[in-house]
Design a protein around this motif. Sequence first.
Motif, PDB file in Angstrom:
ATOM      1  N   GLU A 194      -5.617  28.796  -5.212  1.00 43.96           N
ATOM      2  CA  GLU A 194      -4.574  29.648  -5.801  1.00 43.96           C
ATOM      3  C   GLU A 194      -4.865  31.108  -5.553  1.00 43.96           C
ATOM      4  OE1 GLU A 194      -3.795  28.602  -9.921  1.00 43.96           O
ATOM      5  OE2 GLU A 194      -4.214  26.508  -9.426  1.00 43.96           O
ATOM      6  N   GLY A 195      -3.860  31.784  -4.956  1.00 45.26           N
ATOM      7  CA  GLY A 195      -4.032  33.205  -4.680  1.00 45.26           C
ATOM      8  C   GLY A 195      -4.948  33.495  -3.520  1.00 45.26           C
ATOM      9  N   ILE A 196      -4.899  32.638  -2.496  1.00 45.57           N
ATOM     10  CA  ILE A 196      -5.730  32.848  -1.300  1.00 45.57           C
ATOM     11  C   ILE A 196      -4.842  32.912  -0.055  1.00 45.57           C
ATOM     12  CG2 ILE A 196      -7.381  31.766   0.276  1.00 45.57           C
ATOM     13  CD1 ILE A 196      -8.843  32.770  -2.046  1.00 45.57           C
ATOM     14  N   GLY A 197      -5.070  33.912   0.755  1.00 37.53           N
ATOM     15  CA  GLY A 197      -4.368  33.980   2.028  1.00 37.53           C
ATOM     16  C   GLY A 197      -5.362  34.247   3.157  1.00 37.53           C
ATOM     17  N   TYR A 198      -5.148  33.599   4.310  1.00 34.59           N
ATOM     18  CA  TYR A 198      -6.027  33.820   5.465  1.00 34.59           C
ATOM     19  C   TYR A 198      -5.126  33.836   6.690  1.00 34.59           C
ATOM     20  CZ  TYR A 198      -9.977  33.074   8.705  1.00 34.59           C
ATOM     21  OH  TYR A 198     -10.894  33.194   9.703  1.00 34.59           O
ATOM     22  N   LEU A 199      -4.913  35.039   7.229  1.00 34.58           N
ATOM     23  CA  LEU A 199      -3.915  35.202   8.287  1.00 34.58           C
ATOM     24  C   LEU A 199      -4.469  36.009   9.458  1.00 34.58           C
ATOM     25  CD1 LEU A 199      -0.980  36.332   5.962  1.00 34.58           C
ATOM     26  CD2 LEU A 199      -1.229  34.054   6.987  1.00 34.58           C
ATOM     27  N   LEU A 200      -3.895  35.747  10.627  1.00 34.60           N
ATOM     28  CA  LEU A 200      -4.196  36.575  11.789  1.00 34.60           C
ATOM     29  C   LEU A 200      -3.679  37.984  11.529  1.00 34.60           C
ATOM     30  CD1 LEU A 200      -3.360  34.632  15.058  1.00 34.60           C
ATOM     31  CD2 LEU A 200      -5.534  35.698  14.464  1.00 34.60           C
ATOM     32  N   GLY A 252       2.690  21.367  -7.002  1.00 37.25           N
ATOM     33  CA  GLY A 252       1.691  22.236  -7.634  1.00 37.25           C
ATOM     34  C   GLY A 252       0.840  22.999  -6.643  1.00 37.25           C
ATOM     35  N   HIS A 253       0.192  24.033  -7.162  1.00 39.40           N
ATOM     36  CA  HIS A 253      -0.642  24.878  -6.317  1.00 39.40           C
ATOM     37  C   HIS A 253      -1.886  24.173  -5.797  1.00 39.40           C
ATOM     38  CE1 HIS A 253       1.390  28.571  -8.231  1.00 39.40           C
ATOM     39  NE2 HIS A 253       1.904  28.327  -7.044  1.00 39.40           N
ATOM     40  N   ARG A 254      -2.321  23.148  -6.520  1.00 38.43           N
ATOM     41  CA  ARG A 254      -3.525  22.453  -6.081  1.00 38.43           C
ATOM     42  C   ARG A 254      -3.272  21.597  -4.850  1.00 38.43           C
ATOM     43  NH1 ARG A 254      -4.461  22.018 -11.575  1.00 38.43           N
ATOM     44  NH2 ARG A 254      -3.622  19.918 -11.678  1.00 38.43           N
ATOM     45  N   CYS A 314       5.211  39.838   4.546  1.00 36.31           N
ATOM     46  CA  CYS A 314       5.384  40.217   3.147  1.00 36.31           C
ATOM     47  C   CYS A 314       5.667  38.996   2.270  1.00 36.31           C
ATOM     48  CB  CYS A 314       6.508  41.257   3.006  1.00 36.31           C
ATOM     49  SG  CYS A 314       5.977  42.878   3.581  1.00 36.31           S
ATOM     50  N   GLU A 315       6.402  38.066   2.828  1.00 37.53           N
ATOM     51  CA  GLU A 315       6.663  36.805   2.118  1.00 37.53           C
ATOM     52  C   GLU A 315       5.356  36.105   1.777  1.00 37.53           C
ATOM     53  OE1 GLU A 315      10.579  35.121   4.230  1.00 37.53           O
ATOM     54  OE2 GLU A 315       8.951  33.622   4.048  1.00 37.53           O
ATOM     55  N   ASN A 316       4.513  35.976   2.801  1.00 33.18           N
ATOM     56  CA  ASN A 316       3.219  35.310   2.619  1.00 33.18           C
ATOM     57  C   ASN A 316       2.364  36.035   1.584  1.00 33.18           C
ATOM     58  OD1 ASN A 316       3.365  33.039   4.297  1.00 33.18           O
ATOM     59  ND2 ASN A 316       2.986  34.287   6.118  1.00 33.18           N
ATOM     60  N   VAL A 317       2.313  37.365   1.720  1.00 36.21           N
ATOM     61  CA  VAL A 317       1.490  38.153   0.807  1.00 36.21           C
ATOM     62  C   VAL A 317       1.995  37.992  -0.619  1.00 36.21           C
ATOM     63  CG1 VAL A 317       0.795  40.508   0.180  1.00 36.21           C
ATOM     64  CG2 VAL A 317       0.776  39.809   2.573  1.00 36.21           C
ATOM     65  N   ARG A 318       3.315  38.002  -0.738  1.00 32.25           N
ATOM     66  CA  ARG A 318       3.897  37.864  -2.077  1.00 32.25           C
ATOM     67  C   ARG A 318       3.555  36.493  -2.675  1.00 32.25           C
ATOM     68  NH1 ARG A 318       7.337  41.258  -3.912  1.00 32.25           N
ATOM     69  NH2 ARG A 318       7.957  41.905  -1.830  1.00 32.25           N
ATOM     70  N   ARG A 319       3.640  35.474  -1.844  1.00 26.60           N
ATOM     71  CA  ARG A 319       3.331  34.118  -2.322  1.00 26.60           C
ATOM     72  C   ARG A 319       1.888  34.057  -2.843  1.00 26.60           C
ATOM     73  NH1 ARG A 319       4.490  31.397   1.977  1.00 26.60           N
ATOM     74  NH2 ARG A 319       2.485  30.511   2.608  1.00 26.60           N
ATOM     75  N   VAL A 320       0.994  34.666  -2.076  1.00 30.54           N
ATOM     76  CA  VAL A 320      -0.414  34.683  -2.495  1.00 30.54           C
ATOM     77  C   VAL A 320      -0.546  35.455  -3.807  1.00 30.54           C
ATOM     78  CG1 VAL A 320      -2.737  35.462  -1.910  1.00 30.54           C
ATOM     79  CG2 VAL A 320      -1.287  34.433  -0.145  1.00 30.54           C
ATOM     80  N   GLY A 321       0.162  36.603  -3.875  1.00 27.93           N
ATOM     81  CA  GLY A 321       0.089  37.435  -5.073  1.00 27.93           C
ATOM     82  C   GLY A 321       0.593  36.717  -6.316  1.00 27.93           C
ATOM     83  N   THR A 322       1.446  35.710  -6.113  1.00 27.35           N
ATOM     84  CA  THR A 322       1.963  34.976  -7.268  1.00 27.35           C
ATOM     85  C   THR A 322       1.254  33.642  -7.439  1.00 27.35           C
ATOM     86  OG1 THR A 322       3.703  34.116  -5.829  1.00 27.35           O
ATOM     87  CG2 THR A 322       4.256  36.039  -7.178  1.00 27.35           C
ATOM     88  N   GLY A 323       0.049  33.553  -6.901  1.00 29.78           N
ATOM     89  CA  GLY A 323      -0.759  32.354  -7.148  1.00 29.78           C
ATOM     90  C   GLY A 323      -0.622  31.273  -6.090  1.00 29.78           C
TER      91      GLY A 323
END
Lengths: 215, 594
Positions: A100-106, A202-204, A117-126
């Motif tokens: 939850e709240g993890i992003g790993y992008l090129l 779910g996020h899991r 921004c979509e991806n970042v926002r998704r991460v920011g919201t868990g």
Amino acid sequence: MRVVIGDDEVLVRAGLAQVLRDGGFDVVAAASDAAQLLQYTKFHRPTLVVTDIRMPPGNADDGLAAALRIRQELPGTAVVVLSQHLQRKYAVELLANNSEGIGYLLKQRISDVITFCENVRRVGTGGTALDTEIVDLMVARARRGGDAIDALTERQRQVLELMAAGYSNAAIARRISVTEKSVVAHASHIYEGLGLLPDDDGHRRVQAVVQYLNR
Amino acid sequence: MQSVKGHSVGARSVKGQGSSAVRSLHFSLLALAGATFAIGAIEIAMNLVEPAGPPWAVVAFIGVAWVYAAAGLVAWWRRPSNRIGPLMLFCGACWLAAGLLNSGIPALISVGMVTATVPLAAAVHLLHAFPSGRLHGTASRLTVAGGYFVAIVLQAPLYLFEPNPPPYDWLWVADRPDLLALGGAAQRLAGAAVMIVTTVLLALRVRAAEPARRRVLLPLLSYGIFAVLSVPLSAAVISLLFGLSPVAQAVFQLAVMAGLPIIFTFGVLSGRFARTGEIEELGAWLGSAEGSRPALADALANTLGDPSLRLAFWVPELDGYADAAGSPIAVVPSSGERAVVEVNLADHRVGAIVYDPLIVADAELVRAAGRVVAIAADRERLTVELRSSREALRLSRARIADAGDRERRRVARDLHDGLQVQLLLLALQAQELAGAHPAAARDVVALRTGIDSAAADLRAVVQSIMPAALIERGLSAATEDLVDRLPLRTRLSIEVQDGTLPEVVENAAYFIVAEGLANALKYSNAEELSVRMAHDDGKLMVEVSDNGVGGATLNTGSGLRGLMDRTDVLGGILRVISPAGDGTRLVAELPCGS
């Protein structure tokens, strides 16, 4: 959404800040090395940290180490890690405890500002955002082992990859132009096929899939 | 290999045990010792059967003969190429011959009469020939010849013309007191002349000698002259001075004469001259069979008696010295503890002998040894020069490999921080343009995706130059990343901690694995690959294997040759085990320093 960013290259820092601001984020600080990143994050307590991996002082994986430390010391903070080169090992380390709240992008993905921004926002919201390249790599690697994945249909595999990348059923449905209902059906087939416990939307879910792929 | 074997044999022969020539010399010397002892014993026994003189006197006389013979045999044994040993043995023989006067058998008595004074002439010979055993200069040779003339020819009137009772009259021809007196006077005069010339010549020699040499030469030769003179003079001078009885006089003469071989042998073996003989020994060793030569430095150390002696070879390319293995060594000028003597051959520098001046006090001696071995040393120097250039080549290859790796890292970092960043910024700008000019948006987005795909290509290039994981983490992370991207199932076993190995070893190991895997994918037709790495006992073991068609060699794929060089430079081993039809194993062992 309050964001602290980290990158040692001043132009990238400025460009990234601009992209995020344009995307509606509130960039509260921009660090130029890993130590500064930790310092600013502890000071500003942002919702989200977006950082490059290769940064001073070590010019090695300092940014990743800082991100992992932030996750440990300030567990609620979401983290997006950017890099010129993606490694499965880093993804596994990032997702080890909680996806939850993890992003790993090129890093190059920044240029596709809307998706980024979509991806970042998704991460920011868990949520989770794994680069498709690393998901492809994981799936291909899992398949080489002669896996149950091979028994999935092409469409199911596509859904699996999007699930691993962190997309919700609704987002997956939009991306592959099917109904959300049929995505749910695919998902349950996938769960059955791979022997995963159903966890709805779910996020899991991402963690379960990623753990499965990296057995 | 051949030469190494030869060396060990030769090393033993110089110590005096190994070669067949030395063994047969020792055997002969033992036989001579036995013979000398036996003859002396027989002479004593004959005197006991038919007493011609007091037994103690005969035993003492033969005893002197034995002392000469023994001293000669010891010197001969220890310094085979020094002639002082044989010469002293000859003196002993003369004493045995003269001793026959007491044998009681007419023919043997005659031998004793003829050779009665030869031991004195032989002693004079010994004085002139010390310490090498050879006569130097015409004056010495003539004087020694004169000595033998006095002892043999001028002795003749004594037995030809003196009427002696039987059995001492065997050689008697006529009773001529006049000739007898004349002969006796001539012998005394000529004998005195020989002694005077000998004294003068030896005095000149002592004076001409270097101080260090003189200190040893003077007492030895003084004693020698005193000993030789003591025989004719003892009756006249010494007895008068010390009031000796005839018996004491005889004992005194014999003791003084017996002392001569003992101190000369001592001088030859342990004094500074010893080494003159040894240097001849060195020459003899050089002349010996090629294959049986020990290392030159060992022979020099042996000759000069300094086990700490080192021979350094001059390598012009280094503008310095190298050891026998070709590694550069520093030769500092003589100091208190180490002395240096240069070895030259016809104006060019061959090398240097570094020795302990406390053990070898005489630098001239070392120089002389250097002259003897100069040609051999020059030949060895050429080998050293080759070895040295090979060592220099290895180091230069190591530097090139290291520089290559550093250059790869630099290029990879430059691309990461430069071009990759620029492509990202360009793509961002294109994206901005698309926002600002909606009319051109479609084209500009196409431009942006074009830039993104260029960036993807660039990532692949950077990865092949120097993988990010190798820069950021190390060997195991980079290998894992490499294997993750392989299209074939690959077993991976890594027992290496990142950051524990030298960078140059990590780089080499990584590129070996990368090349090995690339070749396996290209040529092996395998279904499964395997990479194993273990760090053990100062070595990194790397193995890439497949279950494919086999039959690969180091020439399979151009990259393996380059890896050979890389491995070689590190002092490692790279092998390809690839029986046809039974898979391929690429195995590298890389030393990791400490």
